[in-house]
Design an enzyme around this catalytic site. Sequence first.
Site, PDB file in Angstrom:
ATOM      1  N   THR A  36      29.919 -24.688 -46.516  1.00 27.14           N
ATOM      2  CA  THR A  36      30.826 -23.789 -47.221  1.00 27.14           C
ATOM      3  C   THR A  36      31.399 -24.493 -48.441  1.00 27.14           C
ATOM      4  O   THR A  36      31.399 -25.718 -48.530  1.00 27.14           O
ATOM      5  CB  THR A  36      32.008 -23.361 -46.338  1.00 27.14           C
ATOM      6  N   ASP A  37      31.892 -23.720 -49.380  1.00 22.90           N
ATOM      7  CA  ASP A  37      32.768 -24.276 -50.399  1.00 22.90           C
ATOM      8  C   ASP A  37      34.123 -24.521 -49.735  1.00 22.90           C
ATOM      9  O   ASP A  37      34.321 -24.230 -48.545  1.00 22.90           O
ATOM     10  CB  ASP A  37      32.876 -23.305 -51.579  1.00 22.90           C
ATOM     11  N   ALA A  38      35.078 -25.066 -50.484  1.00 25.52           N
ATOM     12  CA  ALA A  38      36.369 -25.443 -49.913  1.00 25.52           C
ATOM     13  C   ALA A  38      37.003 -24.267 -49.181  1.00 25.52           C
ATOM     14  O   ALA A  38      37.116 -23.158 -49.715  1.00 25.52           O
ATOM     15  CB  ALA A  38      37.296 -25.940 -51.014  1.00 25.52           C
ATOM     16  N   SER A  39      37.438 -24.526 -47.963  1.00 16.78           N
ATOM     17  CA  SER A  39      37.884 -23.429 -47.090  1.00 16.78           C
ATOM     18  C   SER A  39      39.292 -22.950 -47.395  1.00 16.78           C
ATOM     19  O   SER A  39      39.735 -21.951 -46.838  1.00 16.78           O
ATOM     20  CB  SER A  39      37.807 -23.871 -45.625  1.00 16.78           C
ATOM     21  N   ILE A  96      27.753 -22.876 -50.325  1.00 16.93           N
ATOM     22  CA  ILE A  96      27.889 -21.426 -50.414  1.00 16.93           C
ATOM     23  C   ILE A  96      29.211 -21.071 -51.075  1.00 16.93           C
ATOM     24  O   ILE A  96      30.276 -21.545 -50.666  1.00 16.93           O
ATOM     25  CB  ILE A  96      27.809 -20.787 -49.009  1.00 16.93           C
TER      26      ILE A  96
END
Length: 759
Positions: free
Chosen positions: A463-466, A416
């Site tokens: 998730t993509d990188a947080s 995402i």
Amino acid sequence: MGVSGCGKTTIGDLVARELGVQFLDGDSLHPVENVAKMAAGTPLTDEDRWPWLATVGFELAAAKGGLVLACSALRRSYRDAIRAQAPGTVFLHLHGSKEVLRARTEGRSGHFMPPALLESQLATLEALEADEAGIVVDIAAPVDQVVADALAGIAAAVTAAVGNSADESAAGAAGTPVRQFDVDLQAAPFNLDDAAITWVNTTLESMTLEEKIGQLFINHNNDYSPEYLDGVLENFHVGGMRYRPGPSAAVQEHIRHAQSKSKVPLLVASNPEMGGAGSCDDGTFVSTHLQAGSHPDKSIARRMGQVAGVETAALGCNWAFAPIVDIHYNWRNTVISTRAFGNTPEIVVERAKEYFDGISESPTACAMKHFPGDGMDERDQHVVTSYNTLGYDEWNKTYGHVYREMIGHGVQSIMIGHIGAPELSRHFRPGLADKDILPATLAPELLQDLLRGELGFNGLILTDASQMIGLTQAMKRKDLVPATIAAGCDMFLFFRNADEDFQYMLDGYKSGVITEQRLHDALRRILALKASLGLHLKARNELVPPVEALAKIGSAEHRAVAAEIADKTVTLVKDTANNLPIRPETHKRIRLYGISGGPDFTMADPLAYLDTVKDELEKAGFEVHLFKTAAQREAAGETGVNFMSVISEEATGDYADKYDAAFVFANVKGFAQEAAIRIKWSTPMAAEIPWYVTEVPTVFVSLNQPNHLIDVPMVKTAIHAHAGTVEAIRATIEKIMGKSEFQGTFNENVFCESFDTRL
């Protein structure tokens, strides 16, 4: 409905299963501010409740086929607020004496409603009135009896309220699909058999709470030492890892050690967007996504995927953060300008399927990215939240079409993006204010209503990188970490601070931001992805191939594939002055200019490719004169030089007497450090800017970005070579000389919506 401790979640879930409909815990719809107040023992005010109740009503009204929703709904006015959104709602009141309720609330742990608030709730409770569709069931009976009584009462209430229309049970009116979906382990993309399902369930049952929380995280391994890995696994129990690329032998040993020490087999991710390159230092660069979309031969994408699968599997990786299924609509967007297959959904679908089929020949699962779709906004979510601004109908025809096709094709997971979608969010949440538009990673209407519901995705969501600012600007870290899982993500990509993020996630579960149902559903998807790869069937020492497998990485066979693709995809964008061909026999002396975006986070020399260009030109018979900027000359020890002196020396009237042609090779790379990438010249009015197009035939070659004509519209000959590899540079020079034909294709983005770029 009912006060805290009456069993709304337990009974509601059991009733939903008996009815064959979905169950949703209304607590998961509370904003984080409400949860914080309740966890602190502070009763909510009506001002706190009204937005939440409206959301509850919307969920019921939007439920297609039925929905059981757990919600206290203590006052008549609260129930009226719900009915205002969902008029057909039937209320099931779980009633219990104060003594029974107190015993249950005092026996609970890990819930945000302290027992001290029971008295307040009982004082607030208003019984169902005669004109309300609903029933009351005594919770003092055994659970199975409570469920049976509830089902009988629901059937009677529904019949009374809507005649014999049993399809509208306690779920509310028809509309878009429901939000919460229990994973189906037997269905695509997992397709687990009974033995694998048993492993998922028994593994989940064996975990401590801390181990469950740890499985939600994908660590970024910043250290290759065994001690570092041991600490990550022992302290945080992570479910997956990505690593910092290095030499293939070191990467493989790193992964081998991690798998040997993990209680549950790890998902080990790589980023094989260009083949084997990027997963280790010696991996094969096959092509970019755009390159794979720049020739009629769709098998280029498949071959890129095949090489990616073979080389990453040799390392011990089992999870590819690819393919990229964004659509490059906005030429100004440079975060996916080379990372998208093209600017239409049709080309993206065709090439993404080919890539997926190719990499799937190896034991690898894919995570396509970046839902709900990049390519509209010119900005980069690494540094700011960006937005997909398409309306619901247009999105469905474009990005929605891509996701439906790829989900149907079997993609196992979806990454995402930290990308908001205002019109999509408002389709599912009418009236949503601008300030409440959240990136998809935090938006349940996008993850549950749309992705799980309308698109029917049963796989894993991450998730993509947080650390990306597109996420972190949305709310405080302690809130956003658990909020991503509560919204519908199953895994959280990268710690910022491992101790803090782990505690934030654990606190989010204990406070009720992450419900038990949501946590276990996420865990079952994580374990199911591992089981679908057969990781549960392998001994620890078999999860990573032997050292001999590394011979496949950067092999002669793979480099031959890269050379063939480079030859097919070097693209002539324009040659309006008929400058080509340019050969040593007619244009011996070449002035060579190099343009880069400066060093990026990889710390690689941004102009190293020029040595390759110069060497290949000289091998072809050209005499090469390399231009150096003022900064380069000063770095070499020259004194008394500045940008004005360089301009005076370079732009002289005898330029055409010194050089027969000018070649400009641009390798402007980078994302994640600025919102968009454009050419940045070395100085004001820099001497390398193609003023010399009026003096000698000039050829501009891009080795990366496709949008440079907006900055060099004066050049009459433009080539897109796609890559700074030896193979791409060699193929480009051969085509400049007319030794082979240009075969690559391009889309209209190269002209950047400006008339002068076509001249």
